[in-house]
Scaffold this motif. Structure first.
Motif, PDB file in Angstrom:
ATOM      1  N   ILE A   1       0.857  -1.183   0.000  1.00 51.46           N
ATOM      2  CA  ILE A   1       0.000   0.000   0.000  1.00 51.46           C
ATOM      3  C   ILE A   1       0.891   1.230   0.000  1.00 51.46           C
ATOM      4  N   SER A   2       0.609   2.147  -0.929  1.00 51.75           N
ATOM      5  CA  SER A   2       1.373   3.396  -0.967  1.00 51.75           C
ATOM      6  C   SER A   2       0.537   4.523  -0.354  1.00 51.75           C
TER       7      SER A   2
ATOM      8  N   ASP B   1      -0.391   7.276  -1.636  1.00 51.38           N
ATOM      9  CA  ASP B   1      -1.383   7.810  -2.565  1.00 51.38           C
ATOM     10  C   ASP B   1      -2.689   7.019  -2.525  1.00 51.38           C
ATOM     11  N   GLN B   2      -2.637   5.778  -2.089  1.00 48.21           N
ATOM     12  CA  GLN B   2      -3.849   4.952  -2.060  1.00 48.21           C
ATOM     13  C   GLN B   2      -4.717   5.226  -0.829  1.00 48.21           C
ATOM     14  N   ILE B   3      -4.203   5.883   0.178  1.00 43.01           N
ATOM     15  CA  ILE B   3      -4.999   6.114   1.376  1.00 43.01           C
ATOM     16  C   ILE B   3      -5.282   7.589   1.638  1.00 43.01           C
ATOM     17  N   THR B   4      -4.681   8.502   0.886  1.00 41.98           N
ATOM     18  CA  THR B   4      -4.948   9.927   1.050  1.00 41.98           C
ATOM     19  C   THR B   4      -5.589  10.446  -0.225  1.00 41.98           C
ATOM     20  N   PRO B   5      -6.353  11.529  -0.122  1.00 43.70           N
ATOM     21  CA  PRO B   5      -7.001  12.059  -1.324  1.00 43.70           C
ATOM     22  C   PRO B   5      -6.008  12.679  -2.300  1.00 43.70           C
ATOM     23  N   GLY B   6      -4.882  13.122  -1.822  1.00 45.55           N
ATOM     24  CA  GLY B   6      -3.862  13.669  -2.707  1.00 45.55           C
ATOM     25  C   GLY B   6      -4.206  15.066  -3.183  1.00 45.55           C
ATOM     26  N   LEU B   7      -3.467  15.505  -4.198  1.00 43.26           N
ATOM     27  CA  LEU B   7      -3.629  16.857  -4.718  1.00 43.26           C
ATOM     28  C   LEU B   7      -4.996  17.037  -5.373  1.00 43.26           C
ATOM     29  N   TRP B   8      -5.433  16.062  -6.159  1.00 44.58           N
ATOM     30  CA  TRP B   8      -6.734  16.182  -6.846  1.00 44.58           C
ATOM     31  C   TRP B   8      -7.894  16.214  -5.843  1.00 44.58           C
ATOM     32  N   GLY B   9      -7.780  15.466  -4.805  1.00 45.71           N
ATOM     33  CA  GLY B   9      -8.809  15.505  -3.769  1.00 45.71           C
ATOM     34  C   GLY B   9      -8.889  16.867  -3.106  1.00 45.71           C
ATOM     35  N   PHE B  10      -7.728  17.463  -2.833  1.00 48.71           N
ATOM     36  CA  PHE B  10      -7.701  18.799  -2.246  1.00 48.71           C
ATOM     37  C   PHE B  10      -8.288  19.832  -3.194  1.00 48.71           C
ATOM     38  N   ILE B  11      -7.918  19.738  -4.471  1.00 47.91           N
ATOM     39  CA  ILE B  11      -8.419  20.700  -5.462  1.00 47.91           C
ATOM     40  C   ILE B  11      -9.940  20.586  -5.599  1.00 47.91           C
ATOM     41  N   MET B  12     -10.459  19.382  -5.666  1.00 47.09           N
ATOM     42  CA  MET B  12     -11.912  19.193  -5.797  1.00 47.09           C
ATOM     43  C   MET B  12     -12.638  19.681  -4.547  1.00 47.09           C
ATOM     44  N   THR B  13     -12.097  19.397  -3.379  1.00 49.28           N
ATOM     45  CA  THR B  13     -12.721  19.859  -2.136  1.00 49.28           C
ATOM     46  C   THR B  13     -12.721  21.381  -2.079  1.00 49.28           C
ATOM     47  N   ALA B  14     -11.625  22.008  -2.446  1.00 45.47           N
ATOM     48  CA  ALA B  14     -11.543  23.471  -2.455  1.00 45.47           C
ATOM     49  C   ALA B  14     -12.529  24.052  -3.459  1.00 45.47           C
ATOM     50  N   PHE B  15     -12.674  23.410  -4.630  1.00 46.71           N
ATOM     51  CA  PHE B  15     -13.637  23.872  -5.634  1.00 46.71           C
ATOM     52  C   PHE B  15     -15.058  23.818  -5.089  1.00 46.71           C
ATOM     53  N   PHE B  16     -15.429  22.719  -4.448  1.00 43.14           N
ATOM     54  CA  PHE B  16     -16.787  22.593  -3.904  1.00 43.14           C
ATOM     55  C   PHE B  16     -17.041  23.600  -2.780  1.00 43.14           C
ATOM     56  N   VAL B  17     -16.053  23.842  -1.961  1.00 42.43           N
ATOM     57  CA  VAL B  17     -16.208  24.837  -0.890  1.00 42.43           C
ATOM     58  C   VAL B  17     -16.390  26.229  -1.486  1.00 42.43           C
ATOM     59  N   LEU B  18     -15.583  26.574  -2.480  1.00 40.82           N
ATOM     60  CA  LEU B  18     -15.691  27.874  -3.128  1.00 40.82           C
ATOM     61  C   LEU B  18     -17.039  28.024  -3.839  1.00 40.82           C
ATOM     62  N   ALA B  19     -17.454  27.009  -4.580  1.00 47.44           N
ATOM     63  CA  ALA B  19     -18.737  27.073  -5.279  1.00 47.44           C
ATOM     64  C   ALA B  19     -19.902  27.201  -4.297  1.00 47.44           C
ATOM     65  N   THR B  20     -19.867  26.454  -3.211  1.00 48.06           N
ATOM     66  CA  THR B  20     -20.928  26.538  -2.200  1.00 48.06           C
ATOM     67  C   THR B  20     -20.956  27.918  -1.563  1.00 48.06           C
ATOM     68  N   THR B  21     -19.800  28.480  -1.268  1.00 52.44           N
ATOM     69  CA  THR B  21     -19.729  29.818  -0.677  1.00 52.44           C
ATOM     70  C   THR B  21     -20.315  30.864  -1.621  1.00 52.44           C
ATOM     71  N   LEU B  22     -19.962  30.786  -2.897  1.00 50.34           N
ATOM     72  CA  LEU B  22     -20.499  31.738  -3.869  1.00 50.34           C
ATOM     73  C   LEU B  22     -22.014  31.582  -4.029  1.00 50.34           C
ATOM     74  N   LEU B  23     -22.503  30.363  -4.036  1.00 51.34           N
ATOM     75  CA  LEU B  23     -23.955  30.141  -4.133  1.00 51.34           C
ATOM     76  C   LEU B  23     -24.687  30.698  -2.919  1.00 51.34           C
ATOM     77  N   ILE B  24     -24.124  30.537  -1.744  1.00 47.74           N
ATOM     78  CA  ILE B  24     -24.759  31.054  -0.530  1.00 47.74           C
ATOM     79  C   ILE B  24     -24.785  32.580  -0.547  1.00 47.74           C
ATOM     80  N   VAL B  25     -23.684  33.208  -0.952  1.00 46.48           N
ATOM     81  CA  VAL B  25     -23.633  34.665  -1.032  1.00 46.48           C
ATOM     82  C   VAL B  25     -24.656  35.170  -2.041  1.00 46.48           C
ATOM     83  N   ASP B  26     -24.757  34.527  -3.187  1.00 52.58           N
ATOM     84  CA  ASP B  26     -25.722  34.920  -4.206  1.00 52.58           C
ATOM     85  C   ASP B  26     -27.157  34.748  -3.698  1.00 52.58           C
TER      86      ASP B  26
END
Length: 119
Positions: free
Chosen positions: A24-25, A27-52
């Motif tokens: 097991i490496s 990368d197989q147990i952590t979300p990695g860079l792509w997981g962080f980027i997707m999570t940050a995108f969803f947080v940003l999109a949700t924040t913008l939707l709430i403000v709107d």
């Protein structure tokens, strides 16, 4: 059954190892860079939707408040105009149509019905 309980109590549990299991490496147990980027995108999109959404709700409330104030002002103006009209007609002054309001008039600027004699 007694032997099973005795075996469970005497068998030591393995201690957790500080590293990863073999095969097991990380990368197989952590979300990695792509997981962080997707999570940050969803947080940003949700924040913008709430403000709107908050901005739109505030705009709707403001428009409703302005409409209520406009209707209240119109109703007050109608009541004031009706009171002025009634006050002028009763005082014998010309009403809104230019006629004289008095004993010979019906309050609408037209002569009253003279079919019965007055005392």
């Amino acid at each position: 059954m007694h032997h099973l309980l005795l075996a469970l109590t005497t068998t030591p549990s393995p201690l957790p190892t500080p590293g990863l299991r073999e095969g097991i490496s990380e990368d197989q147990i952590t979300p990695g860079l792509w997981g962080f980027i997707m999570t940050a995108f969803f947080v940003l999109a949700t924040t913008l939707l709430i403000v709107d959404m908050v901005r739109r709700i505030r705009r709707v409330r403001y428009r409703a408040q302005v409409e209520e104030e406009r209707q209240a002002a119109a109703a007050a103006a109608d009541i004031e105009a009706a009171d002025d009209h009634d006050g002028l007609s009763a005082a014998g002054e010309p009403d809104a149509e230019g006629g004289e309001a008095g004993p010979e008039s019906n309050g609408q600027g037209q002569p009253a019905d003279r079919s019965r004699p007055r005392d």
